[in-house]
Motif scaffolding. Structure first.
Motif: not given
Length: 71
Positions: A1-10, A12-27
């Protein structure tokens, strides 16, 4: 993987975790849980939030009752 791809995946992962945290907090808030051991929900990790939500679901507390968990 290229450096930019790793950053992009990182990012996306950070956004997914934050979204899941937000949804759990709301519940949890909808179930009346605002803090755990004097910590606000936004201070908890994703794992802590998942455990707390599993606990209130398993104990039938995932309704609109007002609960401040001291677990």
């Amino acid at each position: 993987m290229q450096g930019k791809e790793v950053v992009k995946i990182g990012n996306l992962l950070r956004q997914a975790v934050q979204l899941k945290r937000s949804r759990l907090i709301n519940k949890l808030i909808k179930s009346g849980v605002y803090k755990k051991n004097k910590q606000h929900l936004y201070e908890l990790t994703l794992s802590d939030l998942e455990r707390e939500y599993e606990y209130i679901e398993a104990n039938g507390l995932a309704s609109n009752s007002k609960v401040e968990s001291e677990k």
